[in-house]
Design a protein around this motif. Structure first.
Motif, PDB file in Angstrom:
ATOM      1  N   GLY A 186       0.956  -1.445   0.083  1.00 12.60           N
ATOM      2  CA  GLY A 186       0.084   0.084  -0.048  1.00 12.60           C
ATOM      3  C   GLY A 186       0.613   1.349  -0.059  1.00 12.60           C
ATOM      4  O   GLY A 186       2.060   1.152   0.005  1.00 12.60           O
ATOM      5  N   PRO A 187       0.302   2.569  -0.160  1.00  9.65           N
ATOM      6  CA  PRO A 187       0.909   3.517   0.007  1.00  9.65           C
ATOM      7  C   PRO A 187       1.842   3.923   1.421  1.00  9.65           C
ATOM      8  O   PRO A 187       1.513   3.192   2.399  1.00  9.65           O
ATOM      9  CB  PRO A 187      -0.410   4.801  -0.050  1.00  9.65           C
ATOM     10  CG  PRO A 187      -1.533   4.002  -0.257  1.00  9.65           C
ATOM     11  CD  PRO A 187      -1.369   2.606   0.091  1.00  9.65           C
ATOM     12  N   SER A 188       2.595   4.601   1.101  1.00  6.22           N
ATOM     13  CA  SER A 188       3.454   5.001   2.329  1.00  6.22           C
ATOM     14  C   SER A 188       2.576   5.473   3.365  1.00  6.22           C
ATOM     15  O   SER A 188       1.615   6.318   3.089  1.00  6.22           O
ATOM     16  CB  SER A 188       4.629   5.957   1.815  1.00  6.22           C
ATOM     17  OG  SER A 188       4.995   7.114   2.595  1.00  6.22           O
ATOM     18  N   ARG A 189       2.935   5.400   4.655  1.00  5.70           N
ATOM     19  CA  ARG A 189       2.053   6.006   5.636  1.00  5.70           C
ATOM     20  C   ARG A 189       2.805   6.219   6.906  1.00  5.70           C
ATOM     21  O   ARG A 189       4.002   5.708   7.247  1.00  5.70           O
ATOM     22  CB  ARG A 189       0.887   5.086   5.839  1.00  5.70           C
ATOM     23  CG  ARG A 189       1.371   3.780   6.607  1.00  5.70           C
ATOM     24  CD  ARG A 189       0.029   2.846   6.683  1.00  5.70           C
ATOM     25  NE  ARG A 189      -0.343   2.688   5.410  1.00  5.70           N
ATOM     26  CZ  ARG A 189      -1.462   1.880   4.910  1.00  5.70           C
ATOM     27  NH1 ARG A 189      -2.317   1.752   5.732  1.00  5.70           N
ATOM     28  NH2 ARG A 189      -1.544   1.669   3.596  1.00  5.70           N
ATOM     29  N   THR A 190       2.426   7.104   7.894  1.00  2.15           N
ATOM     30  CA  THR A 190       3.020   7.378   8.963  1.00  2.15           C
ATOM     31  C   THR A 190       1.799   7.625  10.126  1.00  2.15           C
ATOM     32  O   THR A 190       0.736   7.897   9.785  1.00  2.15           O
ATOM     33  CB  THR A 190       3.900   8.737   9.173  1.00  2.15           C
ATOM     34  OG1 THR A 190       4.483   8.452  10.426  1.00  2.15           O
ATOM     35  CG2 THR A 190       2.951   9.815   8.783  1.00  2.15           C
ATOM     36  N   THR A 198      -1.648   8.598   8.342  1.00  5.67           N
ATOM     37  CA  THR A 198      -1.482   9.611   7.204  1.00  5.67           C
ATOM     38  C   THR A 198      -1.002   9.020   6.292  1.00  5.67           C
ATOM     39  O   THR A 198       0.193   8.620   6.260  1.00  5.67           O
ATOM     40  CB  THR A 198      -0.967  10.885   7.773  1.00  5.67           C
ATOM     41  OG1 THR A 198      -1.367  11.434   9.018  1.00  5.67           O
ATOM     42  CG2 THR A 198      -0.593  11.940   6.833  1.00  5.67           C
ATOM     43  N   GLY A 200       1.075   9.117   2.268  1.00  8.50           N
ATOM     44  CA  GLY A 200       2.218   9.780   1.617  1.00  8.50           C
ATOM     45  C   GLY A 200       3.170  10.415   2.537  1.00  8.50           C
ATOM     46  O   GLY A 200       3.545  11.526   2.517  1.00  8.50           O
ATOM     47  N   ALA A 201       3.778   9.577   3.473  1.00  6.84           N
ATOM     48  CA  ALA A 201       4.848  10.070   4.292  1.00  6.84           C
ATOM     49  C   ALA A 201       6.034  10.556   3.668  1.00  6.84           C
ATOM     50  O   ALA A 201       6.349  11.448   3.213  1.00  6.84           O
ATOM     51  CB  ALA A 201       5.149   8.886   5.254  1.00  6.84           C
ATOM     52  N   HIS A 202       6.742   9.528   3.050  1.00  2.18           N
ATOM     53  CA  HIS A 202       8.041   9.937   2.233  1.00  2.18           C
ATOM     54  C   HIS A 202       7.922   9.146   0.788  1.00  2.18           C
ATOM     55  O   HIS A 202       8.372   9.683  -0.216  1.00  2.18           O
ATOM     56  CB  HIS A 202       9.322   9.283   2.820  1.00  2.18           C
ATOM     57  CG  HIS A 202       9.331  10.061   3.902  1.00  2.18           C
ATOM     58  ND1 HIS A 202       9.984  11.468   3.758  1.00  2.18           N
ATOM     59  CD2 HIS A 202       9.750   9.890   5.328  1.00  2.18           C
ATOM     60  CE1 HIS A 202      10.184  12.026   5.102  1.00  2.18           C
ATOM     61  NE2 HIS A 202      10.132  11.135   6.092  1.00  2.18           N
ATOM     62  N   GLY A 203       6.872   8.044   0.550  1.00  2.00           N
ATOM     63  CA  GLY A 203       6.884   7.304  -0.447  1.00  2.00           C
ATOM     64  C   GLY A 203       5.492   7.726  -1.319  1.00  2.00           C
ATOM     65  O   GLY A 203       5.000   8.752  -1.127  1.00  2.00           O
ATOM     66  N   PRO A 204       4.857   6.981  -2.044  1.00  2.00           N
ATOM     67  CA  PRO A 204       3.879   7.174  -2.693  1.00  2.00           C
ATOM     68  C   PRO A 204       2.442   7.582  -2.028  1.00  2.00           C
ATOM     69  O   PRO A 204       2.693   6.998  -0.899  1.00  2.00           O
ATOM     70  CB  PRO A 204       3.549   6.114  -3.641  1.00  2.00           C
ATOM     71  CG  PRO A 204       4.685   5.331  -3.938  1.00  2.00           C
ATOM     72  CD  PRO A 204       5.678   5.588  -2.551  1.00  2.00           C
ATOM     73  N   TYR A 205       1.811   8.547  -2.466  1.00  2.00           N
ATOM     74  CA  TYR A 205       0.380   8.776  -1.796  1.00  2.00           C
ATOM     75  C   TYR A 205      -0.680   7.609  -2.175  1.00  2.00           C
ATOM     76  O   TYR A 205      -1.478   7.458  -1.236  1.00  2.00           O
ATOM     77  CB  TYR A 205      -0.187  10.025  -2.052  1.00  2.00           C
ATOM     78  CG  TYR A 205       0.399  11.325  -1.619  1.00  2.00           C
ATOM     79  CD1 TYR A 205      -0.017  11.796  -0.482  1.00  2.00           C
ATOM     80  CD2 TYR A 205       1.841  11.802  -1.984  1.00  2.00           C
ATOM     81  CE1 TYR A 205       0.502  13.038   0.290  1.00  2.00           C
ATOM     82  CE2 TYR A 205       2.266  12.886  -1.256  1.00  2.00           C
ATOM     83  CZ  TYR A 205       1.737  13.554  -0.126  1.00  2.00           C
ATOM     84  OH  TYR A 205       2.377  14.504   0.441  1.00  2.00           O
TER      85      TYR A 205
END
Lengths: 213, 468
Positions: A186-190, A198, A200-205
């Motif tokens: 999945g998309p990057s998250r934090t 949230t 789209g931390a540093h990688g894809p949204y």
């Protein structure tokens, strides 16, 4: 004595033994056998499980009949989501008819400001809805990481049930590990701020998966 | 990292009154704990999985020397350079030397507790190299005058979005915003060019795989991937105990780690690195260095705390600890808070430098129950308490009290008389409410709550009555 010898010496003292060739043989045999560990109960069909898990992890998934249909699917996804209709793709995908689908796809290394990256993948893992990528000249790692939108093409036949099956496939097809193996779910998250998830931390949204087959 | 574990009591007391901290800690109970419980229930037979995880870690530790040698051989064969560090200063010197030899000016770091343990950032700064923390939480801490993390997985659990909003506004000079998504985007935009220009990437390693000579990291943000893909050098720094045998072993552990840490079935990214950039590859580091740090671990292997080396750093023990939930991570005064820290801190920095920690527990065993590799944390804390007694590290009041009790307990008649007087006195203290508002010698306990008064007769009296 070197630090290495000191550390290993203390480890050996702690384990109360001197190394014998037989000891090494026992760990070598375990590694050579690499027995399966515990896996969860498999009461699902891999493709359905993969889709359900990937979507639960905030990826989007669609299926097309053949590789030729991929550029059209990519174009539709980008237009519907109001995203740029150009970007970069893996060199291994350069032969697809991107121009025919109205897309400007460059088969070059990703830069920090690229917005769309299209990649294939080595295989996918159904248990967790995960994509597996191997780095290489035609499959660079940054293409799935730097762009804000990552589109991954997955052959449906290469969805395996568990991560262990992915290792088996890798051993069979490649023999050894590439520089980087990346599993992506999945998309990057934090969730660092107030444990609020949230994207789209540093990688894809966003990660869009196109199943082929 | 500066060691302040002997200030535990004072800092814990201060933290109990810290409203923002309490808000963050409150979220652990409703988020981290609940998320883990759901993930465990969804998996099914998690108990068997924990047992499997324990066995995998025990197997690696039982032949640690051989697995380390095999790891080194495989990693070297694929072009990585393996370094061994006896302690914190050696680990820092190795990384600084690598950086200097390669003309490194900036180092992008993904989260590594071992780098905190050895104080790598300070060493890099001293050598004129700028470390850039890229994990969102660690970045927030770094720009807040290098504040230490308060949790091993959620380093800024003690901060509110309002705190982060103030900090970003002050440090970035941007309009103040409080939405976590907007704050995350701001950090992303500031850090992206730093990733692209960094000379060196520094990561930890959640696991080392002997079979392939690979390091493995788990991340959600993707910063770990950026640090290990873009810069021309990659240095992975980790403890010698992190080695496991095979890819299958690590697959099992990966079912335990994220579920226990954040309630995820898998982290967003799981990345294995095996050697530097290959011929014709367009990305990846030209050099890959792996620093294996001992810093007390081989000593632990020899002693009663050996089981602690199974730890896979998920943080479940602190999330479920009633003491951690009340006082927060900073009270523990070093890198590893919560029950794991109660064992690791005294083991690595000396029992005399962390006297309060083995006692900072209610022995409820919530930590032991959730530990993915079944470390009997309360048992280990009890052993450290015993060692404290033997070495005279307990406060004199506690030692004198126990000596007095021991003396009386060996004199049954005297003991019976003493307890009979005591329960009657305490019944009288409790009055008609049957509650004691102030306990002599234990006002710290009774300041915040009432002590239920005894019924007026001792157990031995009641037992005798029932027998006759």
């Amino acid at each position: 004595m070197s630090t290495r010898e000191n550390i290993l010496g203390r480890v050996r003292d702690a384990l109360k033994r001197k190394v014998s060739p037989q000891d090494t043989a026992s760990i070598d045999a375990h590694i050579a056998a690499h027995p399966l560990g515990m896996q969860p109960l498999r009461d699902w069909e891999p493709e359905l499980r993969f889709r359900a898990r990937a979507e639960a992890l905030a990826s989007t998934v669609e299926k097309v009949a053949s590789l030729q249909s991929v550029p059209g699917a990519v174009a539709r996804y980008l237009v519907v989501n109001n995203l740029p209709t150009g970007g970069i793709c893996w060199p291994s995908l350069r032969k697809l008819d991107w121009i025919g689908a109205g897309l400007g796809m460059e088969d070059r290394p990703a830069r920090g400001d690229d917005l769309v990256g299209v990649t294939g993948c080595f295989c996918a893992v159904a248990e967790t809805g995960t994509l597996m990528f191997l780095s290489g000249p035609d499959t660079p790692a940054a293409a799935s990481l730097l762009p804000e939108t990552h589109i991954a093409i997955v052959e449906a036949a290469r969805i395996v049930p568990f991560m262990e099956d992915a290792w088996a496939l890798l051993r069979a097809e490649r023999g050894s590990l590439p520089r980087a193996v990346n599993f992506v779910s999945g998309p990057s998250r934090t969730a660092d701020i107030e444990q609020t998830v949230t994207m789209g931390a540093h990688g894809p949204y966003r990660v869009h998966i196109i199943l082929v087959g | 990292m500066e060691l302040r574990s002997n200030e535990f009591k004072a800092r814990a007391a201060a933290n109990l009154g810290n409203e923002k901290l309490q808000k963050g800690l409150g979220l652990i109970k409703v988020k981290a704990v609940v998320n883990r419980a759901n993930a465990v229930a969804e998996f099914g037979d998690f108990e068997t999985l924990r047992e499997a995880g324990k066995e995998i870690r025990n197997r690696a530790l039982a032949d640690l020397d051989l697995y380390l040698e095999r790891f080194e051989r495989e990693a070297t064969a694929r072009g990585a350079v393996v370094h061994w560090a006896e302690n914190a200063s050696e680990a820092c010197r190795i990384v600084v030397d690598i950086a200097k030899q390669n003309g490194v000016k900036t180092a992008a770091k993904s989260k590594s507790m071992v780098s905190e343990e050895v104080g790598l950032n300070d060493a890099l700064i001293e050598a004129g190299i700028e470390p850039i923390e890229t994990d969102l939480g660690e970045y927030i801490l770094q720009i807040n005058d290098a504040e230490p993390p308060s949790h091993i997985v959620m380093p800024v659990i003690h901060k509110t979005a309002e705190d982060v909003a103030d900090l970003f506004h002050a440090k970035h000079g941007t309009p103040r915003k409080t939405d976590p998504a907007a704050l995350t985007r701001e950090a992303r935009e500031i850090l992206r060019p730093k990733f692209l220009s960094a000379d060196m990437g520094v990561s930890g390693a959640n696991f080392l795989i002997a079979e392939t000579g690979s390091t493995l990291i788990v991340t959600n943000e993707g910063n770990g991937r950026l640090c290990t893909t873009l810069p021309r050098l990659h240095v992975a720094i980790t403890g010698i105990e992190k080695v496991v045998a095979t890819l299958e072993d690590v697959s099992t552990l990966l079912r335990l780690l994220p579920r226990s840490a954040t309630g995820q079935a898998i982290t967003n990214y799981v990345s294995l690195h095996t050697g530097p950039k290959r011929l014709e590859e367009t990305d990846g580091p030209q050099q890959f260095h792996i620093v294996l740090v001992d810093n007390g671990r081989s000593k632990l292997l020899a002693g009663e705390m050996r089981e602690m080396l199974r730890c896979i750093r998920c943080g479940a023990c602190m999330n479920h600890c009633p003491v951690y939930q009340a006082v927060g991570g900073h009270a523990y005064g070093w890198v590893y808070p919560g029950p794991m820290g109660n064992i690791l801190t005294p083991s690595y920095v000396g029992l005399e430098n962390a006297v309060a920690l083995p006692n900072a527990a209610t022995m409820c065993n919530q930590c032991g129950v959730v530990c993915p590799v079944k470390i009997p944390l309360p048992d280990l804390m009890r052993k450290l308490r015993e060692e404290q007694m033997v070495r005279g590290l307990k406060p004199w009041t506690e030692r004198a009290g126990l000596a007095l009790w021991g003396w009386a307990a060996q004199r049954p008649a005297l003991y019976a008389l003493g307890t009979r007087i005591a329960v009657r006195f305490m019944k009288w203290l409790g009055g008609s409410e049957k509650l004691i508002h102030r306990l002599p010698l234990a006002s710290g306990w009774s300041d915040g709550r009432d002590f239920p008064a005894p019924a007026g007769r001792t157990f031995r009296e009641l037992y005798k009555e029932r027998r006759t």
